[in-house]
Design a protein around this motif. Structure first.
Motif, PDB file in Angstrom:
ATOM      1  N   TYR A   1       0.849  -1.195   0.000  1.00 41.72           N
ATOM      2  CA  TYR A   1       0.000   0.000   0.000  1.00 41.72           C
ATOM      3  C   TYR A   1       0.878   1.236   0.000  1.00 41.72           C
ATOM      4  CZ  TYR A   1       0.937   0.126   5.032  1.00 41.72           C
ATOM      5  OH  TYR A   1       1.553   0.169   6.246  1.00 41.72           O
TER       6      TYR A   1
ATOM      7  N   THR B   1      -8.835   7.771   0.952  1.00 41.37           N
ATOM      8  CA  THR B   1      -8.172   7.392   2.206  1.00 41.37           C
ATOM      9  C   THR B   1      -7.675   5.943   2.114  1.00 41.37           C
ATOM     10  OG1 THR B   1     -10.139   6.456   3.224  1.00 41.37           O
ATOM     11  CG2 THR B   1      -9.790   8.843   3.521  1.00 41.37           C
ATOM     12  N   LEU B   2      -6.746   5.621   3.037  1.00 41.70           N
ATOM     13  CA  LEU B   2      -6.182   4.270   3.043  1.00 41.70           C
ATOM     14  C   LEU B   2      -7.276   3.242   3.337  1.00 41.70           C
ATOM     15  CD1 LEU B   2      -3.567   2.713   2.726  1.00 41.70           C
ATOM     16  CD2 LEU B   2      -3.132   3.003   5.173  1.00 41.70           C
TER      17      LEU B   2
ATOM     18  N   CYS C   1      -4.730   7.346  -1.830  1.00 36.41           N
ATOM     19  CA  CYS C   1      -4.026   6.160  -1.321  1.00 36.41           C
ATOM     20  C   CYS C   1      -4.321   4.976  -2.231  1.00 36.41           C
ATOM     21  CB  CYS C   1      -4.510   5.821   0.080  1.00 36.41           C
ATOM     22  SG  CYS C   1      -4.166   7.135   1.265  1.00 36.41           S
TER      23      CYS C   1
END
Ligand code: AMP
Ligand code: GLY
Length: 422
Positions: free
Chosen positions: A226, A384-385, A322
């Motif tokens: 990631y 967002t992650l 992300c």
């Protein structure tokens, strides 16, 4: 593009979407790449060169390290043809662990303390004097990320060294071994574009090397990644640039092996700051599948600038988002792998908005089958992650085959860190 894995599919996908690119070829590639590239069944450096000349290819890109350590970049340079990737001399930064460790020692780049051995008895007597465990034993040469033993006991360390130096475990890659201190911390991968002088770091990433959830089980080529990784802060980005990337690129120039291409710094973020675990001379796999979807700019233009030495003038922009990439592997990986199982759900996965990069699949009569250890990558981009993670796993949930295995906790370490920060 030279190569055939998930990393190469991600690179091809990005190159195919570069406004400056008209046509993309891959040697040898895999069946899953035909959505963005023409597969060219050519083998060997001379035939690759001939193909590039014949088709008037403007830029050739190396995926894996092996073609680089074998000198493909040098062959292109001799003919005055643009090639993204370092010379054989510069590729030693990955190809020889002792080269990399000596370079770091000489130029004071932070890394684990180490000794190099070719003599078995000397290595064993060195181990017997070491009291602190774990101790890290590495085969000097290329071993596809598998040439590392984290020995918990003296017995394990001695066994690892004997296996390597007797040429049993890693063949010629183990003719020389590096024994080094164990570094504690969280890992991060920082890749950068460089033309040998200018460096442009990419968004940081984190790989997941072990096969099972919670970082358990055997080491693999990487089970997911990631980006960006919250373990890297703005301050750490600067420290990595100043104390690792810039000194390394300058050192390579000073040593007479200018490094052009993608330099990958595998880092351990220790309590004493970031230290180098390893350098690679190419894009990381699976980091690339998470990092490249975040790149806004024209990848081909950046790569061409690296080959020409004009990277300084290039604008490299990133999405404020992300990305999470989950690797789907076949039964038995990493020790062995199965093959031939039919893969279902590829189109459904794409409908969720995920990217699917093929690593080890093959196509027969319009259907896809397993043909390797790491088979597919499912990647998602989101603001967002957490959203990226959820989206990637939604994509994963659509795909299946008999014996398919994957980790369920890709990005969890990052999410935990973000939660703690709040
Ligand atoms: P390498 O092939 O050098 O990247 O090593 C593979 C993996 O082994 C790394 O990603 C780390 O997880 C681990 N490793 C290698 N060297 C060390 C070290 N000195 N201390 C702790 N872990 C290490
Ligand atoms: N992700 C680890 C590597 O590419 O070597």
């Amino acid at each position: 593009m030279i190569g055939s894995g998930g990393r190469e599919h991600a690179l091809l996908w990005k190159l195919a979407h570069s406004p400056s690119v008209k046509e993309v070829y891959v040697i040898p590639g895999n069946d899953g790449m035909t959505d963005v590239a023409h597969l060219i069944p050519v083998k060997g450096a001379e035939d690759i060169l001939d193909f590039a000349r014949l088709m008037e290819v403007d830029l050739t890109v190396a995926g894996p390290e092996t073609v680089l350590t074998e000198g493909l970049a040098d062959k292109f340079a001799e003919k005055g043809m643009a090639f993204f990737g370092p010379s054989a001399a510069a590729a030693q930064i990955e190809g020889s662990k002792s080269f990399a460790k000596n370079l770091m020692k000489k130029y004071k780049i932070p890394t684990a303390a180490y000794e190099t051995f070719t003599d078995e008895e000397k290595a064993v007597s060195y181990i017997k004097k070491r009291k602190k465990y774990p101790l890290v034993i590495k085969a000097d040469g290329l071993a596809s990320g598998k040439g590392v033993v984290i020995a918990e006991t003296e017995e394990q360390a001695v066994q690892a060294v004997r296996g390597m130096l007797e040429g049993k475990t890693f063949g010629s890659a183990g003719e020389s071994v590096v024994i080094e201190e164990f570094m504690e911390g969280e890992e991060a991968s920082v890749l950068c574009f460089t033309d040998g002088n200018t460096i442009v770091p990419m968004i940081s990433a984190q790989d997941h090397k072990r096969i099972s959830d919670g970082d358990m089980g055997a080491n693999t080529g990487g089970m997911g990644a990631y980006a960006p990784t919250p373990v890297m802060t703005k301050e750490l980005d600067k420290i990595v640039y100043d104390t690792i990337l810039l000194p390394a690129v300058k050192a390579m120039k000073k040593e007479g092996c200018l490094f052009k291409g993608c330099l990958y710094a595998g880092l351990m973020i220790t309590k004493d700051g970031p230290k180098v675990v390893e350098f690679n001379c190419r894009f990381g796999d699976p980091e690339t599948e998470a990092v490249l979807p975040l790149l806004e700019s024209d990848l081909a233009k950046i790569m061409l600038a690296c080959t020409k030495g004009t990277l300084k003038k290039e604008k490299v922009e990133w999405k404020n988002a992300c990305a999470v990439d989950v690797v789907l592997a076949s039964e038995g990986y990493p020790a062995t792998h199965s093959s031939g199982e039919e893969i279902s759900g590829l189109e459904e996965a794409k409908k969720t908005g995920c990217l699917v990069f093929h690593a080890g699949s093959m196509k027969k009569k319009g259907r896809y089958f397993v043909n390797g250890g790491r088979v597919l990558n499912v990647a998602a981009v989101a603001p967002t992650l957490k959203e990226a993670r959820d989206k990637a796993y939604e994509g994963v949930s659509k795909i299946s085959w008999r014996g398919m295995q994957y980790r369920h906790d890709i990005a969890d370490k990052g999410l935990k860190r973000l939660k703690k920060r709040k």
